[in-house]
Design a protein around this motif. Sequence first.
Motif, mmCIF file in Angstrom:
data_model
loop_
_atom_site.group_PDB
_atom_site.id
_atom_site.type_symbol
_atom_site.label_atom_id
_atom_site.label_comp_id
_atom_site.label_asym_id
_atom_site.label_seq_id
_atom_site.Cartn_x
_atom_site.Cartn_y
_atom_site.Cartn_z
ATOM 1 N N LEU A 4 -28.217 130.363 78.942
ATOM 2 C CA LEU A 4 -29.061 131.006 80.103
ATOM 3 C C LEU A 4 -30.256 130.175 80.446
ATOM 4 C CD1 LEU A 4 -29.775 134.517 78.212
ATOM 5 C CD2 LEU A 4 -28.361 133.962 80.268
ATOM 6 N N VAL A 5 -30.833 129.302 79.813
ATOM 7 C CA VAL A 5 -31.841 128.097 79.921
ATOM 8 C C VAL A 5 -31.049 127.260 81.182
ATOM 9 C CG1 VAL A 5 -32.963 125.803 79.584
ATOM 10 C CG2 VAL A 5 -33.186 128.292 77.970
ATOM 11 N N ASN A 6 -29.819 126.743 81.142
ATOM 12 C CA ASN A 6 -29.204 125.919 81.973
ATOM 13 C C ASN A 6 -28.704 126.618 83.359
ATOM 14 O OD1 ASN A 6 -29.138 123.514 80.335
ATOM 15 N ND2 ASN A 6 -27.660 124.349 79.239
ATOM 16 N N LEU A 7 -28.565 128.058 83.036
ATOM 17 C CA LEU A 7 -28.157 128.688 84.182
ATOM 18 C C LEU A 7 -29.272 128.976 85.261
ATOM 19 C CD1 LEU A 7 -26.054 130.672 85.778
ATOM 20 C CD2 LEU A 7 -26.743 132.576 84.279
ATOM 21 N N GLY A 24 -39.573 130.844 68.585
ATOM 22 C CA GLY A 24 -39.418 129.696 69.461
ATOM 23 C C GLY A 24 -38.176 128.941 69.457
ATOM 24 N N VAL A 25 -36.939 129.832 69.567
ATOM 25 C CA VAL A 25 -35.802 129.493 69.806
ATOM 26 C C VAL A 25 -35.720 128.909 71.520
ATOM 27 C CG1 VAL A 25 -33.495 130.174 69.726
ATOM 28 C CG2 VAL A 25 -34.530 130.973 68.173
ATOM 29 N N THR A 26 -36.178 129.602 72.145
ATOM 30 C CA THR A 26 -36.113 129.618 73.393
ATOM 31 C C THR A 26 -36.621 128.201 73.764
ATOM 32 O OG1 THR A 26 -35.684 131.688 73.976
ATOM 33 C CG2 THR A 26 -36.453 130.409 75.852
ATOM 34 N N LEU A 27 -38.050 128.159 73.247
ATOM 35 C CA LEU A 27 -38.539 126.749 73.605
ATOM 36 C C LEU A 27 -38.098 125.654 73.014
ATOM 37 C CD1 LEU A 27 -42.341 128.095 72.554
ATOM 38 C CD2 LEU A 27 -41.218 128.342 74.694
ATOM 39 N N ASP A 28 -37.257 125.740 71.898
ATOM 40 C CA ASP A 28 -36.600 124.661 71.218
ATOM 41 C C ASP A 28 -35.427 124.176 72.030
ATOM 42 O OD1 ASP A 28 -36.070 122.625 69.487
ATOM 43 O OD2 ASP A 28 -34.712 124.079 68.065
ATOM 44 N N VAL A 29 -34.633 125.199 72.578
ATOM 45 C CA VAL A 29 -33.277 125.070 73.397
ATOM 46 C C VAL A 29 -33.990 124.527 74.789
ATOM 47 C CG1 VAL A 29 -31.755 126.277 74.983
ATOM 48 C CG2 VAL A 29 -32.119 126.530 72.434
ATOM 49 N N ALA A 30 -34.962 124.944 75.305
ATOM 50 C CA ALA A 30 -35.581 124.247 76.700
ATOM 51 C C ALA A 30 -36.100 123.123 76.405
ATOM 52 C CB ALA A 30 -36.646 125.353 77.201
ATOM 53 N N GLY A 31 -36.753 122.761 75.429
ATOM 54 C CA GLY A 31 -36.909 121.132 75.135
ATOM 55 C C GLY A 31 -35.944 120.241 74.934
ATOM 56 N N GLU A 32 -34.909 120.654 74.239
ATOM 57 C CA GLU A 32 -33.523 119.858 74.277
ATOM 58 C C GLU A 32 -32.986 119.650 75.556
ATOM 59 O OE1 GLU A 32 -32.095 118.390 71.618
ATOM 60 O OE2 GLU A 32 -34.088 118.898 70.389
ATOM 61 N N ALA A 33 -32.998 120.746 76.623
ATOM 62 C CA ALA A 33 -32.664 120.720 77.968
ATOM 63 C C ALA A 33 -33.482 119.970 78.725
ATOM 64 C CB ALA A 33 -32.180 121.821 78.403
ATOM 65 N N ASN A 34 -34.636 119.065 78.165
ATOM 66 C CA ASN A 34 -35.686 118.589 79.375
ATOM 67 C C ASN A 34 -36.230 119.664 80.019
ATOM 68 O OD1 ASN A 34 -35.439 115.968 78.170
ATOM 69 N ND2 ASN A 34 -33.456 115.451 79.228
ATOM 70 N N ARG A 35 -36.689 120.717 79.529
ATOM 71 C CA ARG A 35 -37.300 121.768 80.350
ATOM 72 C C ARG A 35 -38.641 121.756 80.008
ATOM 73 N NH1 ARG A 35 -32.086 120.972 82.043
ATOM 74 N NH2 ARG A 35 -31.507 122.307 83.564
#
Length: 85
Positions: A4-7, A24-35
């Motif tokens: 979803l973050v990438n989409l 904080g799962v979404t925040l962690d994933v977003a950070g890994e994706a450079n968001r």
Amino acid sequence: VERLVNLYTKTPNCRVLDPFMGTGVTLDVAGEANRWAKGIDNNPLACLITEVKLNRNIKSVDVLNSVNFVLKNLSKLNINKLTKK
């Protein structure tokens, strides 16, 4: 969450807002994706968990201060209401 973050954020440095961040799962994933990510939660324990999870360089004194803050504010959480059947 990664899908979803990438989409919904097509390019790096896009912004992600999680108004109910929980742990904080979404925040962690977003950070890994450079968001760029910002999370909000009214539960002080969830905020502490997220802060510890995301901040790899956190100092133990900061964790203790946060734990003390959570303990002082536990009375604001209506635990009985959450646990009653």
